[in-house]
Design an enzyme around this catalytic site. Structure first.
Site, PDB file in Angstrom:
ATOM      1  CG  ASP A   1      -1.786   1.405   1.146  1.00 33.64           C
ATOM      2  OD1 ASP A   1      -1.960   1.859   0.311  1.00 33.64           O
ATOM      3  OD2 ASP A   1      -2.063   1.847   3.146  1.00 33.64           O
TER       4      ASP A   1
ATOM      5  CG  ASP B   1      -7.617 -12.829 -13.471  1.00 36.08           C
ATOM      6  OD1 ASP B   1      -8.139 -13.356 -14.315  1.00 36.08           O
ATOM      7  OD2 ASP B   1      -7.046 -13.104 -12.097  1.00 36.08           O
TER       8      ASP B   1
ATOM      9  CG  ASP C   1     -12.298 -15.470 -13.284  1.00 35.99           C
ATOM     10  OD1 ASP C   1     -11.633 -15.864 -11.907  1.00 35.99           O
ATOM     11  OD2 ASP C   1     -12.926 -15.064 -13.093  1.00 35.99           O
TER      12      ASP C   1
ATOM     13  CD  GLU D   1     -10.255 -19.748 -12.509  1.00 40.97           C
ATOM     14  OE1 GLU D   1     -11.237 -19.648 -12.492  1.00 40.97           O
ATOM     15  OE2 GLU D   1      -9.688 -20.217 -10.897  1.00 40.97           O
TER      16      GLU D   1
ATOM     17  CG  HIS E   1      -6.599 -16.070  -6.190  1.00 39.32           C
ATOM     18  ND1 HIS E   1      -6.063 -16.415  -7.477  1.00 39.32           N
ATOM     19  CD2 HIS E   1      -7.365 -15.219  -6.327  1.00 39.32           C
ATOM     20  CE1 HIS E   1      -6.888 -16.249  -8.202  1.00 39.32           C
ATOM     21  NE2 HIS E   1      -8.496 -15.620  -7.841  1.00 39.32           N
ATOM     22  CG  ASP E   2      -9.321 -18.680  -6.117  1.00 39.57           C
ATOM     23  OD1 ASP E   2      -9.480 -17.395  -5.583  1.00 39.57           O
ATOM     24  OD2 ASP E   2      -9.577 -18.978  -7.422  1.00 39.57           O
TER      25      ASP E   2
HETATM   26  C1  NOJ Z   1     -12.290 -17.410 -10.047  1.00 37.05           C
HETATM   27  C2  NOJ Z   1     -10.877 -17.015  -9.195  1.00 37.05           C
HETATM   28  O1  NOJ Z   1      -9.836 -17.208  -9.582  1.00 37.05           O
HETATM   29  C3  NOJ Z   1     -11.709 -15.924  -8.173  1.00 37.05           C
HETATM   30  O2  NOJ Z   1     -10.611 -15.760  -7.506  1.00 37.05           O
HETATM   31  C4  NOJ Z   1     -12.928 -15.746  -8.536  1.00 37.05           C
HETATM   32  O3  NOJ Z   1     -13.500 -15.178  -7.404  1.00 37.05           O
HETATM   33  C5  NOJ Z   1     -14.156 -16.376  -9.397  1.00 37.05           C
HETATM   34  N1  NOJ Z   1     -13.470 -17.484 -10.634  1.00 37.05           N
HETATM   35  C6  NOJ Z   1     -15.330 -15.827  -9.624  1.00 37.05           C
HETATM   36  O4  NOJ Z   1     -14.379 -14.736 -10.181  1.00 37.05           O
END
Ligand code: NOJ
Length: 579
Positions: free
Chosen positions: A51, A128, A230, A284, A350-351
């Site tokens: 930041d 993305d 995505d 993805e 990140h998921d």
């Molecule tokens: C996959 C992304 O990686 C995730 O972070 C997101 O919540 C879902 N797609 C919806 O866009």
């Protein structure tokens, strides 16, 4: 006149050649060589990176201030999670303006400076592309919901309520898991596979597809180097809305992935955009089979460049995972792409919660060594490695106890769902301490100053208090740190094309503790030995193997072979040339 024309032509040719050379600095002598196969992709979560203005949220100027850090890692591409204008229901995966930068993150000038700074350091930028859905605050949706006759109506999927309830569809993020949301303005339901604020775009509408092509061109014209699509495997839908069998939601991918015209849409994207630029593309999700994956990425089909399959990253659960299964998954995927197509290699993003917590061991005794072992795995497999920010420090799960501290829309909605249906809340909290993606999103730990050097304000998500010992500044100075080990690994991969293109062969297949394999190219073979457990374990190798130079070792003991066998210390990782 003629001479002038010739001179200009010559200049154009020379310029194009230089430019090409700059872009195509790939291994020579390897026919299938491509920059994106040789890339080391670092995934950067902008909200949590750095930041610059004290609002507690990471931003583009923050990233700019850390460009030299990125360069010091040696990574050659950065995948930026969404930075577009968004109400942040799902942290930028709900886009309200595809051509604007999120105000919290900065301005388009900041973006231009960021792109320039990355390129000056030899780092490509992958963006993305979130177009299975938009935000409900996107102008298209505002128009679409305003009247059934609106020209944007068909940009989304609507079902008129006078026809009764639409055929059930499962939503991943909705509080009720119902993907159809009733909207009283036009007495109709709209479809949303993710949250209510993420209505699905109607890819069956050619006008919508054209809009997306133009958005992609806008960014490609700016000079970005790639797109990560995505959730795109969900984009095509059968709009006759057939009923799915009871319980389909337990395996919804079977019904949602690779709908009727998905490959047509991908081919169109390729013709209209990708083929016109030197950009890479990664999907993805990889559908339901190797065939699905191949159909998306085999070069001859002219769709995308590489697959991003989830089997590996989905394996680790709270109670652990089977190392045999891990080996099987990665070996199967490798064989699927042995001659055609290309794979992404990753165990975190990140998921997911943190790499070392899920696949290694984040206890003080083993955090560093297991983290180095996992990095060795990711950097020595065949495919393009995707490495998630913070994993180079061995950052760990934060394990928050209170639901109020969580931010992730999926987790919060699931919590509400459980409260409404009388679910087991204490058990849920225990589970999310291990699985919730917020664990992987806590701010980057730069140093041991206040807020880990991430912000001078109040961080948007709690900072893991282990930042006083686990941080970049401390690790930078320590030659044995996980950070410096990662840097060495990146260099190793760059110096040894065998690690990029070399044939993969699994050894000691049934060993439940050790992952052993070779990579071979043009007469050179390297052996990779990885102990995935906290105990010393032996590995059995073909007796013909003769160890040569050790290229990297996360411990100081040298391995020697006796009758094809050697013992690896807990979480030991070695990359050794074979004689
Ligand atoms: C996959 C992304 O990686 C995730 O972070 C997101 O919540 C879902 N797609 C919806 O866009």
């Amino acid at each position: 006149m003629y001479k002038w024309l010739l001179a200009v032509l010559l200049m154009v040719v020379v310029f194009a050649a230089c430019n090409n050379e700059k872009k195509e600095a790939v291994a020579t002598g390897i026919p299938e060589a491509q920059w994106w196969k040789e890339a080391v992709v670092y995934q950067l979560y902008p909200r949590s990176f750095k930041d610059s203005d004290g609002d507690g949220v990471g931003d583009l100027k923050g990233i700019i201030s850390k460009l030299d850090y990125l360069k010091s890692l040696g990574v050659t591409a950065v995948w930026l999670n969404p930075i577009y204008e968004s109400p942040n229901d799902d942290n930028g995966y709900d886009i309200s303006d595809y051509r604007a930068i999120m105000k919290q993150f900065g301005t388009m000038e900041d973006f231009d400076a960021l792109l320039k700074g990355m390129h000056e350091r030899g780092i490509k930028v992958v963006m993305d592309l979130v177009v299975n859905h938009s935000s409900d605050e996107h102008e298209w949706f505002k128009q679409s919901r305003s009247a059934r006759t609106n020209k944007y109506r068909n940009y989304y999927h609507w079902w008129p309520a006078e026809k009764g309830k639409p055929t059930p569809r499962y939503s991943l993020f909705d509080v009720n898991h119902d993907a159809w949301m009733y909207d009283s303005v036009t007495n109709a339901y709209y479809l949303h596979y993710f949250s209510r604020k993420q209505p699905d775009l109607n890819w069956e509408n050619p006008e919508l597809r054209k809009e997306v092509h133009n958005i992609m061109k806008f960014w490609a014209d700016k000079g970005i180097d790639g797109f990560r699509l995505d959730a795109f495997q969900f984009a095509a839908k059968d709009t006759t809305w057939p009923a799915f069998p009871a319980g389909y939601e337990k395996n919804f991918l079977l019904y949602y992935a690779v709908g009727p015209h998905l490959h047509d849409y991908l081919k169109e994207i390729n013709t209209e955009v990708l083929s016109k630029y030197n950009v890479m593309s990664v999907a993805e999700g990889a559908g339901n089979s190797f065939k699905d994956a191949h159909d998306m990425v085999d070069a001859s089909r002219k769709e995308l460049n590489m697959a991003y399959a989830f089997d590996g990253v989905d394996l680790a659960k709270k109670d652990g995972y089977s190392i045999l299964k891990l080996k099987e998954i990665f070996t199967k995927w490798d064989s699927a792409f042995a001659t055609n197509g290309w794979l992404s290699i990753f165990l975190a993003n990140h998921d997911q919660a943190r790499l070392v917590t899920r696949y290694g061991n984040d206890s003080p005794a083993f955090r560093e060594v297991s983290s180095k072992m996992l990095s060795t795995f990711i950097m020595t497999m065949r495919g393009t490695p995707y490495y998630y920010n913070g994993d180079e420090l061995g950052m760990t799960n934060i394990r928050m106890d209170k639901i109020e501290d969580y931010n992730d829309v999926a987790t919060l909605n699931e919590y509400k769902h459980l409260v409404a249906t009388g679910g087991n809340i204490p058990q849920f909290i225990e589970t999310i301490k291990f699985t919730c993606r917020d664990n992987g999103r806590t701010p980057f730990q730069w140093d041991n100053s206040v807020n880990a050097g991430f912000t001078t304000g109040k961080p948007w998500l709690k900072i893991n208090q282990n930042y006083t010992t686990i941080n970049a500044a401390v690790q930078d100075k320590d030659p044995n740190s996980t950070l410096n080990y990662f840097r060495a690994l990146v260099q190793l991969r760059k110096d040894n094309k065998v690690l990029v293109y070399g044939k993969y062969e699994l050894l000691d297949k049934r060993n439940p503790n050790i992952y052993a394999y070779t990579r071979s190219l043009n007469g050179k073979t390297v052996l990779i030995l990885l102990n995935f457990t906290n105990k010393a374990n032996a590995v059995s190798l073909p007796t013909t193997i003769q160890l040569g130079k050790t290229l990297i070792n996360n411990l100081s003991n040298t391995l020697t072979l006796t009758n094809g066998s050697t013992t690896l210390q807990p979480y030991q990782a070695c990359v050794i040339e074979l004689n």
